[in-house]
Design a protein around this motif. Structure first.
Motif, PDB file in Angstrom:
ATOM      1  N   ALA A   1     -40.037 -17.799  45.109  1.00  0.00           N
ATOM      2  CA  ALA A   1     -38.633 -17.419  44.915  1.00  0.00           C
ATOM      3  C   ALA A   1     -37.712 -18.264  45.795  1.00  0.00           C
ATOM      4  O   ALA A   1     -36.604 -18.613  45.379  1.00  0.00           O
ATOM      5  CB  ALA A   1     -38.437 -15.943  45.203  1.00  0.00           C
TER       6      ALA A   1
ATOM      7  N   LEU B   1     -37.261 -21.680  44.132  1.00  0.00           N
ATOM      8  CA  LEU B   1     -36.479 -21.537  42.901  1.00  0.00           C
ATOM      9  C   LEU B   1     -35.009 -21.285  43.227  1.00  0.00           C
ATOM     10  O   LEU B   1     -34.119 -21.861  42.585  1.00  0.00           O
ATOM     11  CB  LEU B   1     -37.054 -20.422  42.029  1.00  0.00           C
ATOM     12  CG  LEU B   1     -38.450 -20.701  41.459  1.00  0.00           C
ATOM     13  CD1 LEU B   1     -38.990 -19.462  40.753  1.00  0.00           C
ATOM     14  CD2 LEU B   1     -38.446 -21.897  40.533  1.00  0.00           C
ATOM     15  N   ASN B   2     -34.746 -20.462  44.224  1.00  0.00           N
ATOM     16  CA  ASN B   2     -33.363 -20.209  44.634  1.00  0.00           C
ATOM     17  C   ASN B   2     -32.721 -21.471  45.210  1.00  0.00           C
ATOM     18  O   ASN B   2     -31.555 -21.767  44.934  1.00  0.00           O
ATOM     19  CB  ASN B   2     -33.306 -19.069  45.643  1.00  0.00           C
ATOM     20  CG  ASN B   2     -33.684 -17.733  45.037  1.00  0.00           C
ATOM     21  OD1 ASN B   2     -33.630 -17.548  43.831  1.00  0.00           O
ATOM     22  ND2 ASN B   2     -34.094 -16.806  45.878  1.00  0.00           N
TER      23      ASN B   2
ATOM     24  N   CYS C   1     -32.020 -23.913  42.359  1.00  0.00           N
ATOM     25  CA  CYS C   1     -30.870 -23.441  41.578  1.00  0.00           C
ATOM     26  C   CYS C   1     -29.569 -23.719  42.324  1.00  0.00           C
ATOM     27  O   CYS C   1     -28.595 -24.205  41.748  1.00  0.00           O
ATOM     28  CB  CYS C   1     -31.029 -21.957  41.284  1.00  0.00           C
ATOM     29  SG  CYS C   1     -29.734 -21.292  40.227  1.00  0.00           S
TER      30      CYS C   1
ATOM     31  N   HIS D   1     -35.693 -29.285  35.566  1.00  0.00           N
ATOM     32  CA  HIS D   1     -34.909 -28.062  35.354  1.00  0.00           C
ATOM     33  C   HIS D   1     -35.646 -27.124  34.404  1.00  0.00           C
ATOM     34  O   HIS D   1     -35.730 -25.909  34.641  1.00  0.00           O
ATOM     35  CB  HIS D   1     -33.528 -28.413  34.808  1.00  0.00           C
ATOM     36  CG  HIS D   1     -32.678 -27.226  34.547  1.00  0.00           C
ATOM     37  ND1 HIS D   1     -32.122 -26.468  35.564  1.00  0.00           N
ATOM     38  CD2 HIS D   1     -32.307 -26.633  33.390  1.00  0.00           C
ATOM     39  CE1 HIS D   1     -31.440 -25.470  35.028  1.00  0.00           C
ATOM     40  NE2 HIS D   1     -31.542 -25.551  33.710  1.00  0.00           N
TER      41      HIS D   1
ATOM     42  N   GLY E   1     -38.508 -25.525  36.130  1.00  0.00           N
ATOM     43  CA  GLY E   1     -38.027 -24.442  36.977  1.00  0.00           C
ATOM     44  C   GLY E   1     -37.854 -23.148  36.203  1.00  0.00           C
ATOM     45  O   GLY E   1     -38.150 -22.061  36.719  1.00  0.00           O
ATOM     46  N   GLN E   2     -37.386 -23.268  34.971  1.00  0.00           N
ATOM     47  CA  GLN E   2     -37.238 -22.073  34.134  1.00  0.00           C
ATOM     48  C   GLN E   2     -38.603 -21.461  33.830  1.00  0.00           C
ATOM     49  O   GLN E   2     -38.747 -20.242  33.804  1.00  0.00           O
ATOM     50  CB  GLN E   2     -36.502 -22.426  32.843  1.00  0.00           C
ATOM     51  CG  GLN E   2     -35.048 -22.793  33.082  1.00  0.00           C
ATOM     52  CD  GLN E   2     -34.365 -23.307  31.825  1.00  0.00           C
ATOM     53  OE1 GLN E   2     -35.008 -23.869  30.931  1.00  0.00           O
ATOM     54  NE2 GLN E   2     -33.054 -23.129  31.771  1.00  0.00           N
TER      55      GLN E   2
ATOM     56  N   ASP F   1     -39.962 -19.731  36.937  1.00  0.00           N
ATOM     57  CA  ASP F   1     -39.248 -18.490  37.240  1.00  0.00           C
ATOM     58  C   ASP F   1     -39.994 -17.261  36.727  1.00  0.00           C
ATOM     59  O   ASP F   1     -39.864 -16.176  37.267  1.00  0.00           O
ATOM     60  CB  ASP F   1     -37.833 -18.552  36.652  1.00  0.00           C
ATOM     61  CG  ASP F   1     -36.924 -17.497  37.257  1.00  0.00           C
ATOM     62  OD1 ASP F   1     -36.918 -17.374  38.497  1.00  0.00           O
ATOM     63  OD2 ASP F   1     -36.240 -16.796  36.482  1.00  0.00           O
ATOM     64  N   ARG F   2     -40.800 -17.428  35.717  1.00  0.00           N
ATOM     65  CA  ARG F   2     -41.578 -16.310  35.166  1.00  0.00           C
ATOM     66  C   ARG F   2     -42.691 -15.874  36.121  1.00  0.00           C
ATOM     67  O   ARG F   2     -43.291 -14.823  35.938  1.00  0.00           O
ATOM     68  CB  ARG F   2     -42.202 -16.713  33.832  1.00  0.00           C
ATOM     69  CG  ARG F   2     -41.206 -17.075  32.780  1.00  0.00           C
ATOM     70  CD  ARG F   2     -41.900 -17.484  31.492  1.00  0.00           C
ATOM     71  NE  ARG F   2     -40.948 -18.149  30.630  1.00  0.00           N
ATOM     72  CZ  ARG F   2     -41.237 -19.129  29.799  1.00  0.00           C
ATOM     73  NH1 ARG F   2     -42.479 -19.549  29.699  1.00  0.00           N
ATOM     74  NH2 ARG F   2     -40.317 -19.681  29.062  1.00  0.00           N
TER      75      ARG F   2
ATOM     76  N   ARG G   1     -42.511 -15.688  39.629  1.00  0.00           N
ATOM     77  CA  ARG G   1     -42.005 -15.435  40.990  1.00  0.00           C
ATOM     78  C   ARG G   1     -42.973 -14.589  41.814  1.00  0.00           C
ATOM     79  O   ARG G   1     -43.132 -14.816  43.004  1.00  0.00           O
ATOM     80  CB  ARG G   1     -40.648 -14.739  40.935  1.00  0.00           C
ATOM     81  CG  ARG G   1     -39.516 -15.680  40.659  1.00  0.00           C
ATOM     82  CD  ARG G   1     -38.186 -14.951  40.681  1.00  0.00           C
ATOM     83  NE  ARG G   1     -37.113 -15.905  40.452  1.00  0.00           N
ATOM     84  CZ  ARG G   1     -36.330 -16.383  41.420  1.00  0.00           C
ATOM     85  NH1 ARG G   1     -36.489 -15.972  42.644  1.00  0.00           N
ATOM     86  NH2 ARG G   1     -35.397 -17.249  41.129  1.00  0.00           N
TER      87      ARG G   1
END
Length: 135
Positions: free
Chosen positions: A35, A38-39, A42, A89, A92-93, A96-97, A99
């Motif tokens: 996380a 990813l944060n 972003c 990018h 990253g999406q 995100d699944r 985390r």
């Protein structure tokens, strides 16, 4: 002025890329959570893309020698940075699944490859820019 803008855009874009990749290394070493990276990624999307756009825009005003093989390689690396950035990018999406779950090995390999391509292309373009500015 164009040279200053070019350097400032490089600091902004490459600096943000380095920050994201550093968090990724810390995550791989077990020192950060997924996380966190990813944060960070972003949050730093805007500076990365602004830096890249600033490099392209200011580069036009530096009147590059388009007949030079090094300049052509640099332009190719900028294209690689752009395409790879879009790919990263998207990765990253997908990440995100996961985390709070183990990340599939294939996704780890793809992410590592994207980070490697990113670093090689950013540093390669920077080196060529440095060499071109001193010839």
């Amino acid at each position: 002025m164009a040279r200053f803008m070019h350097v400032a855009a490089l600091v902004l874009g490459l600096g943000a890329v380095l920050a994201v990749d550093w968090f990724a290394v810390l995550w791989l070493l077990g020192r950060r959570r997924l996380a966190d990276i990813l944060n960070t990624a972003c949050t730093l999307q805007v500076p990365i893309w602004l830096g890249l756009a600033g490099l392209v825009a200011s580069g036009v005003f530096l009147h590059p020698d388009l007949a030079s093989p090094l300049t052509r390689i640099k332009l190719g690396l900028v294209l690689v940075i752009t395409i790879n950035g879009l790919y990263a990018h998207r990765l990253g999406q997908h990440l995100d699944r996961y985390r709070d779950e183990p990340v599939p090995r294939s996704l780890l390999v793809q992410s590592g490859a994207a980070a490697t391509v990113s670093q090689l292309a950013w540093w390669g373009a920077s080196l060529i820019g440095f060499l071109n500015s001193h010839t």
